[in-house]
Design a protein around this motif. Structure first.
Motif, PDB file in Angstrom:
ATOM      1  N   GLU A 112      51.123  37.086  25.595  1.00 44.69           N
ATOM      2  CA  GLU A 112      49.891  36.534  26.158  1.00 44.69           C
ATOM      3  C   GLU A 112      50.214  35.258  26.921  1.00 44.69           C
ATOM      4  N   PHE A 113      49.615  35.126  28.103  1.00 47.57           N
ATOM      5  CA  PHE A 113      49.751  33.908  28.899  1.00 47.57           C
ATOM      6  C   PHE A 113      48.407  33.639  29.554  1.00 47.57           C
ATOM      7  N   TRP A 114      47.896  32.441  29.373  1.00 42.55           N
ATOM      8  CA  TRP A 114      46.587  32.064  29.912  1.00 42.55           C
ATOM      9  C   TRP A 114      45.516  33.069  29.460  1.00 42.55           C
ATOM     10  N   SER A 115      45.644  33.529  28.225  1.00 48.33           N
ATOM     11  CA  SER A 115      44.748  34.514  27.612  1.00 48.33           C
ATOM     12  C   SER A 115      44.818  35.893  28.275  1.00 48.33           C
TER      13      SER A 115
ATOM     14  N   LEU B 249      51.554  24.261  34.702  1.00 49.78           N
ATOM     15  CA  LEU B 249      51.576  24.510  36.147  1.00 49.78           C
ATOM     16  C   LEU B 249      50.234  25.053  36.617  1.00 49.78           C
ATOM     17  N   VAL B 250      49.687  25.998  35.852  1.00 51.98           N
ATOM     18  CA  VAL B 250      48.398  26.597  36.221  1.00 51.98           C
ATOM     19  C   VAL B 250      47.293  25.555  36.160  1.00 51.98           C
ATOM     20  N   GLU B 251      47.231  24.792  35.079  1.00 56.37           N
ATOM     21  CA  GLU B 251      46.207  23.748  34.931  1.00 56.37           C
ATOM     22  C   GLU B 251      46.256  22.760  36.092  1.00 56.37           C
ATOM     23  N   THR B 252      47.462  22.336  36.444  1.00 50.75           N
ATOM     24  CA  THR B 252      47.614  21.327  37.486  1.00 50.75           C
ATOM     25  C   THR B 252      47.258  21.900  38.853  1.00 50.75           C
ATOM     26  N   ALA B 253      47.658  23.136  39.118  1.00 52.16           N
ATOM     27  CA  ALA B 253      47.319  23.772  40.392  1.00 52.16           C
ATOM     28  C   ALA B 253      45.811  23.887  40.571  1.00 52.16           C
ATOM     29  N   LEU B 254      45.114  24.261  39.514  1.00 50.49           N
ATOM     30  CA  LEU B 254      43.652  24.390  39.589  1.00 50.49           C
ATOM     31  C   LEU B 254      42.999  23.033  39.803  1.00 50.49           C
TER      32      LEU B 254
ATOM     33  N   LEU C 201      48.936  35.588  38.347  1.00 44.78           N
ATOM     34  CA  LEU C 201      47.815  36.308  37.747  1.00 44.78           C
ATOM     35  C   LEU C 201      46.882  35.361  37.005  1.00 44.78           C
ATOM     36  N   ALA C 202      47.447  34.309  36.411  1.00 40.80           N
ATOM     37  CA  ALA C 202      46.593  33.305  35.780  1.00 40.80           C
ATOM     38  C   ALA C 202      45.717  32.604  36.822  1.00 40.80           C
ATOM     39  N   LEU C 203      46.312  32.242  37.951  1.00 45.86           N
ATOM     40  CA  LEU C 203      45.529  31.625  39.023  1.00 45.86           C
ATOM     41  C   LEU C 203      44.455  32.577  39.537  1.00 45.86           C
ATOM     42  N   ALA C 204      44.826  33.838  39.686  1.00 48.52           N
ATOM     43  CA  ALA C 204      43.866  34.830  40.175  1.00 48.52           C
ATOM     44  C   ALA C 204      42.692  35.003  39.222  1.00 48.52           C
ATOM     45  N   SER C 205      42.961  34.886  37.932  1.00 49.13           N
ATOM     46  CA  SER C 205      41.889  35.048  36.952  1.00 49.13           C
ATOM     47  C   SER C 205      40.866  33.925  37.030  1.00 49.13           C
ATOM     48  N   GLU C 206      41.302  32.755  37.483  1.00 52.79           N
ATOM     49  CA  GLU C 206      40.415  31.596  37.573  1.00 52.79           C
ATOM     50  C   GLU C 206      39.805  31.427  38.960  1.00 52.79           C
ATOM     51  N   ARG C 207      40.479  31.927  39.985  1.00 48.37           N
ATOM     52  CA  ARG C 207      40.038  31.736  41.369  1.00 48.37           C
ATOM     53  C   ARG C 207      40.035  33.075  42.114  1.00 48.37           C
ATOM     54  N   PRO C 208      39.016  33.900  41.875  1.00 51.98           N
ATOM     55  CA  PRO C 208      38.968  35.219  42.527  1.00 51.98           C
ATOM     56  C   PRO C 208      38.882  35.150  44.046  1.00 51.98           C
ATOM     57  N   GLY C 209      38.492  33.989  44.581  1.00 51.30           N
ATOM     58  CA  GLY C 209      38.411  33.842  46.029  1.00 51.30           C
ATOM     59  C   GLY C 209      39.720  33.450  46.682  1.00 51.30           C
TER      60      GLY C 209
ATOM     61  N   ARG D 101      48.134  45.476  38.433  1.00 51.13           N
ATOM     62  CA  ARG D 101      47.250  46.644  38.428  1.00 51.13           C
ATOM     63  C   ARG D 101      46.486  46.765  37.117  1.00 51.13           C
ATOM     64  N   ALA D 102      47.174  46.501  36.019  1.00 49.11           N
ATOM     65  CA  ALA D 102      46.518  46.615  34.718  1.00 49.11           C
ATOM     66  C   ALA D 102      45.359  45.632  34.591  1.00 49.11           C
ATOM     67  N   LEU D 103      45.520  44.436  35.183  1.00 48.16           N
ATOM     68  CA  LEU D 103      44.480  43.416  35.105  1.00 48.16           C
ATOM     69  C   LEU D 103      43.465  43.532  36.234  1.00 48.16           C
ATOM     70  N   GLY D 104      43.797  44.306  37.257  1.00 48.56           N
ATOM     71  CA  GLY D 104      42.852  44.564  38.340  1.00 48.56           C
ATOM     72  C   GLY D 104      42.637  43.418  39.301  1.00 48.56           C
ATOM     73  N   PHE D 105      43.666  42.608  39.555  1.00 47.17           N
ATOM     74  CA  PHE D 105      43.521  41.468  40.458  1.00 47.17           C
ATOM     75  C   PHE D 105      43.941  41.870  41.873  1.00 47.17           C
TER      76      PHE D 105
END
Length: 281
Positions: A76-79, A98-103, A125-133, A154-158
């Motif tokens: 698991e990473f970023w849930s 890294l993800v927290e700081t990028a966001l 994928l963590a960034l994509a989960s938080e920023r769909p745009g 593909r499994a996460l659908g991003f």
């Protein structure tokens, strides 16, 4: 056959692990197709023959040092549940910084981001989960890792993430990003930790870099300026004793607003810098 409780009592056998109880829980839950909570709800459940054999085999492999993530095929990473294997690094909690700081640095809903050396795809994928745009390009040199990252995508659908095989920037078409982020190889080839723990089972190419671990960071810092928008950010993870050297690399490349930030263990783990002017392009 043994009960859940009896199997969990075997955890002290994992003498090399600093998380022996958790390791045992994860392997046992995986072996019987349940979650960890279920183990404590049904401690007297007696494993069936195949379940016990599966657990025994995994437990013995863990005793020999194989990472739990490889044994269960997931981390698991970023849930996010990510498939992992021996072709990539195992995603680690400290990399979530890294993800927290990028966001934090790029709050907009319409951004272009590049994840260099994506491995399993964890950061992208963590960034994509938080920023769909956002539109996110994830580059990776290893063909096996590219396939794994694509499977996770593909499994996460991003659909806002594209996975590309590239040796750093080599196969990336000229374009501009608001953010370049990377967890590159940064370990010195002579580091004794390479012969210890989980890293023994991870790809050396994803761990080790020349020039005392700094060669890839230096390349990324200099080349990223050609791909960053004015005001865009570069963020890299590095060893906790490398922060001063990485800040010097960023300064020599022409970045401004350079700083390092501490991980959850209060050690300098990432460095960031801003591309202030277009004259670097």
């Amino acid at each position: 056959m043994a009960t859940v409780k009896q199997n969990l009592h075997r955890s002290p056998e994992l003498t090399h692990s600093d998380s022996a109880r958790l390791d045992t829980e994860l392997l046992l839950a995986h072996s019987i197709g349940r979650d960890r909570t279920w183990l404590y709800t049904w401690p007297e459940y007696e494993l069936r023959g195949e379940e016990q054999r599966r657990f025994d085999a995994l437990f013995e492999r863990r005793k020999s040092g194989e990472p739990v993530a490889h044994l269960v095929g997931e981390r698991e990473f970023w849930s996010l549940p990510l498939k992992v294997d021996a072709s990539t690094l195992i995603p680690r909690p400290d990399t979530e910084l890294l993800v927290e700081t990028a966001l934090e640095l790029c709050p907009g809903e319409k951004r272009r981001a590049l994840d260099l050396g994506t491995g399993s795809g964890a950061i992208a994928l963590a960034l994509a989960s938080e920023r769909p745009g956002w539109r996110i390009l994830a580059a990776e040199k290893s063909a096996d890792a590219v396939a794994l990252a694509e499977e996770n995508r593909r499994a996460l659908g991003f659909d806002n993430v594209e996975i590309l095989q590239s040796d750093w920037f080599a196969q990336i078409a000229p374009q501009q990003f608001d953010l370049v982020v990377s967890n590159p190889p940064y370990i010195d080839a002579a580091d004794p930790h390479l012969a210890q723990g989980d890293v023994r089972f991870e790809p050396r190419s994803a761990l080790v870099a020349d020039r005392e671990g700094l060669a890839d960071i230096e390349r990324i810092a200099h080349e990223s300026l050609h791909f960053l928008e004015e005001g865009g950010w570069l963020l890299v993870e590095h060893g906790w004793q490398q922060a001063g050297a990485v800040r010097k690399i960023f300064a020599a490349a022409g970045f401004q607003d350079i700083e390092s930030r501490n991980d959850y263990g209060n050690r300098e783990r990432i460095t960031l810098g801003r591309c202030q002017t277009s004259k670097n392009k």
